[in-house]
Every structure is written in structure tokens, then in C-alpha cells.
Design a protein around this motif. Structure first.
Motif, PDB file in Angstrom:
ATOM      1  N   PRO A  13       0.832  -1.207   0.000  1.00 32.50           N
ATOM      2  CA  PRO A  13       0.000   0.000   0.000  1.00 32.50           C
ATOM      3  C   PRO A  13       0.864   1.254   0.000  1.00 32.50           C
ATOM      4  CG  PRO A  13       0.008  -1.046   2.172  1.00 32.50           C
ATOM      5  CD  PRO A  13       0.689  -1.995   1.228  1.00 32.50           C
ATOM      6  N   ALA A  14       0.383   2.289  -0.681  1.00 39.21           N
ATOM      7  CA  ALA A  14       1.111   3.555  -0.719  1.00 39.21           C
ATOM      8  C   ALA A  14       1.081   4.196   0.662  1.00 39.21           C
ATOM      9  CB  ALA A  14       0.485   4.476  -1.755  1.00 39.21           C
ATOM     10  N   ALA A  15       2.074   5.010   0.942  1.00 36.64           N
ATOM     11  CA  ALA A  15       2.118   5.714   2.222  1.00 36.64           C
ATOM     12  C   ALA A  15       0.891   6.620   2.324  1.00 36.64           C
ATOM     13  CB  ALA A  15       3.390   6.541   2.312  1.00 36.64           C
ATOM     14  N   PRO A  16       0.291   6.738   3.504  1.00 35.36           N
ATOM     15  CA  PRO A  16      -0.919   7.557   3.634  1.00 35.36           C
ATOM     16  C   PRO A  16      -0.644   9.043   3.393  1.00 35.36           C
ATOM     17  CG  PRO A  16      -0.123   6.865   5.797  1.00 35.36           C
ATOM     18  CD  PRO A  16       0.681   6.115   4.771  1.00 35.36           C
ATOM     19  N   LEU A  17      -1.668   9.718   2.925  1.00 36.97           N
ATOM     20  CA  LEU A  17      -1.614  11.156   2.713  1.00 36.97           C
ATOM     21  C   LEU A  17      -1.761  11.832   4.070  1.00 36.97           C
ATOM     22  CD1 LEU A  17      -1.693  13.636   0.855  1.00 36.97           C
ATOM     23  CD2 LEU A  17      -4.153  13.235   0.575  1.00 36.97           C
ATOM     24  N   ARG A  18      -0.750  12.621   4.458  1.00 34.51           N
ATOM     25  CA  ARG A  18      -0.722  13.237   5.775  1.00 34.51           C
ATOM     26  C   ARG A  18      -1.314  14.649   5.712  1.00 34.51           C
ATOM     27  NH1 ARG A  18       2.698  10.975   9.380  1.00 34.51           N
ATOM     28  NH2 ARG A  18       3.369  12.978  10.242  1.00 34.51           N
TER      29      ARG A  18
ATOM     30  N   GLU B 260     -11.071   7.738   5.626  1.00 34.13           N
ATOM     31  CA  GLU B 260     -10.510   7.315   4.345  1.00 34.13           C
ATOM     32  C   GLU B 260      -9.257   6.473   4.600  1.00 34.13           C
ATOM     33  OE1 GLU B 260     -11.998   8.023   1.405  1.00 34.13           O
ATOM     34  OE2 GLU B 260     -13.580   8.916   2.653  1.00 34.13           O
ATOM     35  N   PRO B 261      -9.140   5.322   3.956  1.00 39.59           N
ATOM     36  CA  PRO B 261      -8.005   4.434   4.245  1.00 39.59           C
ATOM     37  C   PRO B 261      -6.642   4.988   3.847  1.00 39.59           C
ATOM     38  CG  PRO B 261      -9.257   3.646   2.350  1.00 39.59           C
ATOM     39  CD  PRO B 261     -10.064   4.747   2.962  1.00 39.59           C
ATOM     40  N   ASP B 262      -6.619   5.946   2.915  1.00 38.71           N
ATOM     41  CA  ASP B 262      -5.344   6.466   2.421  1.00 38.71           C
ATOM     42  C   ASP B 262      -4.983   7.821   3.012  1.00 38.71           C
ATOM     43  OD1 ASP B 262      -7.528   7.622   1.085  1.00 38.71           O
ATOM     44  OD2 ASP B 262      -6.281   8.167  -0.638  1.00 38.71           O
ATOM     45  N   ILE B 263      -5.738   8.292   4.011  1.00 39.91           N
ATOM     46  CA  ILE B 263      -5.495   9.611   4.601  1.00 39.91           C
ATOM     47  C   ILE B 263      -5.337   9.476   6.107  1.00 39.91           C
ATOM     48  CG2 ILE B 263      -6.432  11.928   4.990  1.00 39.91           C
ATOM     49  CD1 ILE B 263      -7.940  11.720   2.378  1.00 39.91           C
ATOM     50  N   THR B 264      -4.359  10.193   6.656  1.00 39.63           N
ATOM     51  CA  THR B 264      -4.213  10.246   8.111  1.00 39.63           C
ATOM     52  C   THR B 264      -4.024  11.697   8.534  1.00 39.63           C
ATOM     53  OG1 THR B 264      -2.952   9.407  10.006  1.00 39.63           O
ATOM     54  CG2 THR B 264      -1.690   9.964   8.046  1.00 39.63           C
ATOM     55  N   VAL B 265      -4.592  12.067   9.665  1.00 39.90           N
ATOM     56  CA  VAL B 265      -4.422  13.417  10.207  1.00 39.90           C
ATOM     57  C   VAL B 265      -3.165  13.413  11.068  1.00 39.90           C
ATOM     58  CG1 VAL B 265      -5.384  15.219  11.676  1.00 39.90           C
ATOM     59  CG2 VAL B 265      -6.870  13.957  10.095  1.00 39.90           C
TER      60      VAL B 265
END
Length: 238
Positions: free
Chosen positions: A10-15, A36-41
């Protein structure tokens, strides 16, 4: 036995970093994005000082910034979030700033774009649209709805005092090749797409784009694109 060893990692999450002086808004945006699985706060702040201190440590790809912090009640600018955008962009040019506001304010909109914001959306935006906006600016593209873009264009088309509307001193600083690339930036093309169109190496195009931004005195492609559109509407670009 089935194995997933052949599947891509998996790609690194969007921070994402969130700046808003209302806890309920911050929590709502955080919950929306983290669903969203690809986004992290990566972090959040309630005021400009906290944001400027925490963003470097959290290393986000996108900063979602409230335009108005405390509505200027603290004695600061009514558009303090725009100042945060300008400062963050100066420190980390690769950071994409998405301005979020409950006010439909032309002055704040213009100031935000010229401060280097990649997008500007109202808090009335739908949840899925906000997620789309975050993903859009993270790719280096701008996020302005057509009505908002038209208002920026209207502001930019106003001639400055002493300047005839048909003159474009910006163009005098650019070579013929740079004018061609500026036109393609205005069409929203990436460096790779521009390279394919003008038969140059992508690295060469990247250097040319940096030169164009410097000559025009702007910090982001979105600003150059807006300028290109202004010049095109005045008949000074094809």
C-alpha cells in the motif's frame, strides 16, 4: 493456500494537518478524513502560533487552514489563516494549503491565492467534496470551483493604477519558450505532460517552470495558471 505476497504494498498515507479555532470543526474534519483508508491526520492546531510550531514536526502533505481564526478578536488579522499559509509556504514550498472558511469573502480569496494556497473551499462543502479537494491539492493541482475561479479572474483583470488594460509587463520578462510553457501551465498540464508537448526533458521543464514563477513573482503554479488565463482572455496568449 492463497497468498497476497504478489500484491503491491500500500502507498504511504496522505498526511494532513488541520488548523481551526473551533474544536467541533477540527473533530469533524479529522473524523471525515481519517475515515478514508489512504489519509491520516498528522496533527492539528487551534491558533496560528500552534500551527507554525507543529507543522514542521508533523510533516504533512496538505494543511487544511481556517481563513479566519477567532474572527480577529485577538487583535490579529481577520484573515490570520492566510498569513499562516504564506508563512508555511515560505518555509515548506512543497506543502499544499487548502483554505477552509464559512465566509464568502472575495478579499480573503484573492489574498489566499496570492499567498500560495492551492485551493479555497467553503465550510458548507460536502464531506466527499472536501476529501476530493484534499486529494486534488495533494497532487499539485489547484482546487477552485468555477464560480470562485471566475471571481479571482475578475479581480486580476482589473488594471492597476496607471496601467492600460491591454498591457502585460509580465510578458516582457519571459522568453518565447517560457511563454509557450506558461500557456500550458494555464491549461493545467503537469511537468511531464508539458515535456511531452514541447519535446523537452521533464527536468528541463521543471527548471523552466521555476524560472517562470521567479520572473512572474509568484510562488505556485496555480498563481501562474491564473495569470496565464488573464493574459489569454486579454488576447496576449494564444
Amino acid at each position: 493456500m492463497h497468498t497476497d505476497a504478489a500484491q503491491p504494498a500500500p502507498a504511504a498515507p496522505l498526511r494532513v494537518f488541520i488548523l481551526d479555532d473551533h474544536e467541533v470543526v477540527r473533530r469533524g474534519v479529522r473524523d471525515l478524513l481519517e475515515a478514508e483508508p489512504d489519509i491520516t491526520v498528522a496533527g492539528e492546531a487551534s491558533n496560528a502560533r500552534e500551527a507554525l510550531a507543529r507543522v514542521p514536526a508533523t510533516r504533512p502533505h496538505v494543511a487544511v487552514l481556517d481563513v479566519r481564526l477567532g474572527d480577529g478578536a485577538s487583535g490579529g488579522s481577520d484573515h490570520e489563516g492566510v498569513e499562516v499559509c504564506r508563512e508555511l509556504r515560505a518555509r515548506t514550498p512543497e506543502l499544499a494549503c487548502l483554505m477552509l472558511t464559512s465566509f464568502d469573502d472575495d478579499e480573503a480569496l484573492f489574498d489566499a491565492i496570492m499567498a500560495g494556497a492551492a485551493g479555497y473551499v467553503l465550510k458548507q462543502i460536502g464531506g466527499s467534496d472536501l476529501v476530493t479537494a484534499v486529494r486534488t491539492v495533494a497532487t499539485g493541482r489547484s482546487m477552485l470551483d468555477p464560480r470562485t475561479a471566475s471571481r479571482v479572474m475578475a479581480r486580476l483583470r482589473r488594471p492597476q493604477p496607471g496601467q492600460h488594460p491591454s498591457t502585460a509587463p509580465e510578458l516582457d520578462r519571459l522568453s518565447a519558450r517560457e511563454l509557450e510553457i506558461l500557456e500550458l501551465i494555464g491549461e493545467g498540464l503537469t511537468n511531464r505532460q508539458i515535456a511531452e508537448r514541447v519535446y523537452l526533458a521533464e527536468k528541463t521543464v521543471k527548471n523552466r517552470v521555476s524560472s517562470i514563477l521567479a520572473k512572474l513573482g509568484v510562488g505556485r503554479r496555480v498563481q501562474a495558471a491564473i495569470l496565464a488565463e488573464r493574459l489569454r482572455e486579454r488576447g496576449e496568449l494564444p
